[in-house]
Design a protein around this motif. Sequence first.
Motif, PDB file in Angstrom:
ATOM      1  N   ILE A   1       9.016  12.733  -6.499  1.00  0.00           N
ATOM      2  CA  ILE A   1       9.009  11.930  -7.717  1.00  0.00           C
ATOM      3  C   ILE A   1      10.195  10.972  -7.733  1.00  0.00           C
ATOM      4  O   ILE A   1      10.092   9.839  -8.204  1.00  0.00           O
ATOM      5  CB  ILE A   1       8.995  12.861  -8.941  1.00  0.00           C
ATOM      6  N   SER A   2      11.307  11.410  -7.172  1.00  0.00           N
ATOM      7  CA  SER A   2      12.476  10.529  -7.192  1.00  0.00           C
ATOM      8  C   SER A   2      12.196   9.259  -6.394  1.00  0.00           C
ATOM      9  O   SER A   2      12.647   8.181  -6.736  1.00  0.00           O
ATOM     10  CB  SER A   2      13.704  11.244  -6.631  1.00  0.00           C
ATOM     11  N   LEU A   3      11.416   9.385  -5.337  1.00  0.00           N
ATOM     12  CA  LEU A   3      11.073   8.204  -4.544  1.00  0.00           C
ATOM     13  C   LEU A   3      10.112   7.317  -5.302  1.00  0.00           C
ATOM     14  O   LEU A   3      10.212   6.101  -5.271  1.00  0.00           O
ATOM     15  CB  LEU A   3      10.361   8.643  -3.261  1.00  0.00           C
ATOM     16  N   SER A   4       9.161   7.964  -5.979  1.00  0.00           N
ATOM     17  CA  SER A   4       8.139   7.170  -6.636  1.00  0.00           C
ATOM     18  C   SER A   4       8.780   6.326  -7.725  1.00  0.00           C
ATOM     19  O   SER A   4       8.407   5.190  -7.951  1.00  0.00           O
ATOM     20  CB  SER A   4       7.059   8.059  -7.216  1.00  0.00           C
ATOM     21  N   ASP A   5       9.773   6.871  -8.421  1.00  0.00           N
ATOM     22  CA  ASP A   5      10.455   6.133  -9.474  1.00  0.00           C
ATOM     23  C   ASP A   5      10.992   4.808  -8.957  1.00  0.00           C
ATOM     24  O   ASP A   5      10.887   3.781  -9.589  1.00  0.00           O
ATOM     25  CB  ASP A   5      11.640   6.964  -9.956  1.00  0.00           C
ATOM     26  N   LYS A   6      11.595   4.902  -7.760  1.00  0.00           N
ATOM     27  CA  LYS A   6      12.179   3.708  -7.174  1.00  0.00           C
ATOM     28  C   LYS A   6      11.076   2.675  -6.907  1.00  0.00           C
ATOM     29  O   LYS A   6      11.239   1.489  -7.149  1.00  0.00           O
ATOM     30  CB  LYS A   6      12.849   4.125  -5.868  1.00  0.00           C
ATOM     31  N   ASN A   7       9.939   3.176  -6.431  1.00  0.00           N
ATOM     32  CA  ASN A   7       8.866   2.249  -6.121  1.00  0.00           C
ATOM     33  C   ASN A   7       8.235   1.637  -7.361  1.00  0.00           C
ATOM     34  O   ASN A   7       7.844   0.484  -7.355  1.00  0.00           O
ATOM     35  CB  ASN A   7       7.805   2.960  -5.273  1.00  0.00           C
ATOM     36  N   VAL A   8       8.145   2.436  -8.440  1.00  0.00           N
ATOM     37  CA  VAL A   8       7.603   1.893  -9.684  1.00  0.00           C
ATOM     38  C   VAL A   8       8.521   0.763 -10.135  1.00  0.00           C
ATOM     39  O   VAL A   8       8.088  -0.311 -10.524  1.00  0.00           O
ATOM     40  CB  VAL A   8       7.543   2.992 -10.771  1.00  0.00           C
TER      41      VAL A   8
ATOM     42  N   PHE B   1       0.843  -1.198   0.000  1.00  0.00           N
ATOM     43  CA  PHE B   1       0.000   0.000   0.000  1.00  0.00           C
ATOM     44  C   PHE B   1       0.884   1.255   0.000  1.00  0.00           C
ATOM     45  O   PHE B   1       0.680   2.190  -0.777  1.00  0.00           O
ATOM     46  CB  PHE B   1      -0.900  -0.012   1.240  1.00  0.00           C
ATOM     47  N   PHE B   2       1.887   1.242   0.883  1.00  0.00           N
ATOM     48  CA  PHE B   2       2.794   2.397   0.990  1.00  0.00           C
ATOM     49  C   PHE B   2       3.536   2.593  -0.338  1.00  0.00           C
ATOM     50  O   PHE B   2       3.586   3.699  -0.895  1.00  0.00           O
ATOM     51  CB  PHE B   2       3.788   2.137   2.121  1.00  0.00           C
ATOM     52  N   GLY B   3       4.069   1.482  -0.866  1.00  0.00           N
ATOM     53  CA  GLY B   3       4.791   1.554  -2.149  1.00  0.00           C
ATOM     54  C   GLY B   3       3.876   2.057  -3.256  1.00  0.00           C
ATOM     55  O   GLY B   3       4.260   2.907  -4.059  1.00  0.00           O
ATOM     56  N   GLY B   4       2.657   1.546  -3.257  1.00  0.00           N
ATOM     57  CA  GLY B   4       1.715   1.948  -4.297  1.00  0.00           C
ATOM     58  C   GLY B   4       1.422   3.437  -4.203  1.00  0.00           C
ATOM     59  O   GLY B   4       1.391   4.153  -5.214  1.00  0.00           O
ATOM     60  N   PHE B   5       1.261   3.915  -2.986  1.00  0.00           N
ATOM     61  CA  PHE B   5       0.994   5.351  -2.796  1.00  0.00           C
ATOM     62  C   PHE B   5       2.171   6.181  -3.313  1.00  0.00           C
ATOM     63  O   PHE B   5       1.997   7.138  -4.064  1.00  0.00           O
ATOM     64  CB  PHE B   5       0.730   5.622  -1.312  1.00  0.00           C
ATOM     65  N   LEU B   6       3.382   5.774  -2.942  1.00  0.00           N
ATOM     66  CA  LEU B   6       4.551   6.546  -3.387  1.00  0.00           C
ATOM     67  C   LEU B   6       4.698   6.516  -4.904  1.00  0.00           C
ATOM     68  O   LEU B   6       5.306   7.398  -5.495  1.00  0.00           O
ATOM     69  CB  LEU B   6       5.834   6.003  -2.752  1.00  0.00           C
ATOM     70  N   GLY B   7       4.144   5.467  -5.507  1.00  0.00           N
ATOM     71  CA  GLY B   7       4.243   5.365  -6.967  1.00  0.00           C
ATOM     72  C   GLY B   7       3.301   6.318  -7.691  1.00  0.00           C
ATOM     73  O   GLY B   7       3.447   6.564  -8.881  1.00  0.00           O
TER      74      GLY B   7
ATOM     75  N   HIS C   1       1.072  12.052  -8.843  1.00  0.00           N
ATOM     76  CA  HIS C   1       0.158  13.181  -8.680  1.00  0.00           C
ATOM     77  C   HIS C   1      -0.377  13.246  -7.254  1.00  0.00           C
ATOM     78  O   HIS C   1      -0.512  14.307  -6.677  1.00  0.00           O
ATOM     79  CB  HIS C   1      -0.980  13.097  -9.683  1.00  0.00           C
ATOM     80  N   GLU C   2      -0.609  12.051  -6.651  1.00  0.00           N
ATOM     81  CA  GLU C   2      -1.178  12.049  -5.317  1.00  0.00           C
ATOM     82  C   GLU C   2      -0.148  12.539  -4.281  1.00  0.00           C
ATOM     83  O   GLU C   2      -0.441  13.386  -3.441  1.00  0.00           O
ATOM     84  CB  GLU C   2      -1.618  10.631  -4.954  1.00  0.00           C
ATOM     85  N   VAL C   3       1.077  12.002  -4.392  1.00  0.00           N
ATOM     86  CA  VAL C   3       2.115  12.399  -3.435  1.00  0.00           C
ATOM     87  C   VAL C   3       2.360  13.903  -3.529  1.00  0.00           C
ATOM     88  O   VAL C   3       2.443  14.611  -2.520  1.00  0.00           O
ATOM     89  CB  VAL C   3       3.430  11.644  -3.730  1.00  0.00           C
TER      90      VAL C   3
END
Length: 488
Positions: free
Chosen positions: A360-367, A135-141, A144-146
């Motif tokens: 965004i840099s974090l979300s990239d890692k999670n994607v 869930f956390f990873g999905g959110f960070l991915g 737009h939401e983050v």
Amino acid sequence: MSEQREQWGSRWGFVLAAAGSAIGLGNIWRFPWLVGQYGGAAFVMVYLAIVALIGLPVMMCELSVGRASQRAPFKAFSSVGGNPLWNVIGWMAIITGGFLVLSYYNVVGGWTIKYMIESLTGLMDVAAAGESGSFFGGFLGKNHEVVAYQVIFMGLVMLFVAGGIGGGIERTCKIMMPALFGILIILIVRSLSLPGAEAGIEFYLRPDFSKLTGEGILAALGQAFFSLSLGLGAMLTYGSYLKKEEHLPSAAAWACGLDTLIALMAGFAIFPAVFAMGFEPGAGVGLTFITLPGVFAKMPAGMFFSFLFFLLLFFAAVTSAMSLLEAAVTFAIEKFNLKRTDAVLVMGVIIILLGGYSAISLSDKNVFEGAVEKVAFEEGDRLVIAEDAEKIVVEQVERIAVRSFNHPTILGKDFFSAVDDFCNNWLLPLGSLLLCLFVGWFWCEPASKEVTGDGKHSFSWLGMWIFCVRFIAPVGIIVIFLNALGLI
Ligand code: PHE
């Protein structure tokens, strides 16, 4: 100039605001995560020693330079009679604190809002199913939401700071800080009363020094500066609004004491519950966002406690972010003669843009991590390779190639983690080291006068303070640096 300068309404106003700055994500999110990662009680002891011998003396240095100069950090040092070269400490502080630290701080601030809302909606079901990690990873991915939550958080902080020192910052802290204390007590009582809580208390209180590493000690040093809001000009700026009649050492001691108390209390709220519910304490950054929802989901009335916890985190984050923004705003007001509201707007927008980059840099890692899970996954005890594995891998390689062109990583870390590590473990201690050298060796007489209010206030630890500022703090910081670099 000093006549028109705003001031804190009262001693308590200052103490609460300084504690409000100090008590933040650092105490409730970062401290327990580091304790969990670096071995429990031994880390806590090192941390306490650093706070007493380095943190408190440095805080007094910041407050005294701030109060004596009545200026923003970038010209405080020359205005108290130092060589203008020392102003570099102030410039470093503004760049590090106002921009770098705040830009990543408000990303996490945004997460707290998301989790407050989710606590009341679906989080408990997700966590009960053991899915809080994805869930956390999905959110960070979801970029737009983050980013949206980060903007909401920063928008609120901007509103409070626009209200000014006495009206905005002081009033908000006077409400939020006592509320935070109350919520924390409720959570501790809940956590300690769970069956099996003893294992957590043992982990937290019984030191095992064999677990301590050089990296852990560096982390304790960085954490002490971060948690006490030192090395970033935040306390220096707050000190510049402190009345001359106030007893500076006791104001500093109160702020340090409350900050440390809250960090220790956060550990008592978290570790007993983590152990009682059978979780691991070493989950790192995710301890509060992944492990805790799992813990709450297993408790009676978990939804309520989860909401309370993230509300607590939110309060703590807002009051700290205000002090970071205030340092940037004071800079803009004094350097460019802007009105307060304009300064808040300009600085806020710049920080939001930088923060977006962090998010965004974090979300990239999670994607990416999400994609890896799709390539190969476990089915029973078999590892299955997906049919379209090749396609997914090619896609990811292309994405990373484009990404590393557009968003270079720093020493192998994403922008978010690089900023966290570089600022907290290196820049803050470095700024404080320079500050100690200035105060201890070049500005000692006037500093002693400032600290004792020209001899009007008694302060029997003056000699000890000077000794810490001249020797213990600088040597301690240098030794920890060299140790972390593997040089000693
Ligand atoms: N001390 C704050 C915390 O613990 C963070 C902070 C650092 C705030 C520096 C202001 C200046 O979360």
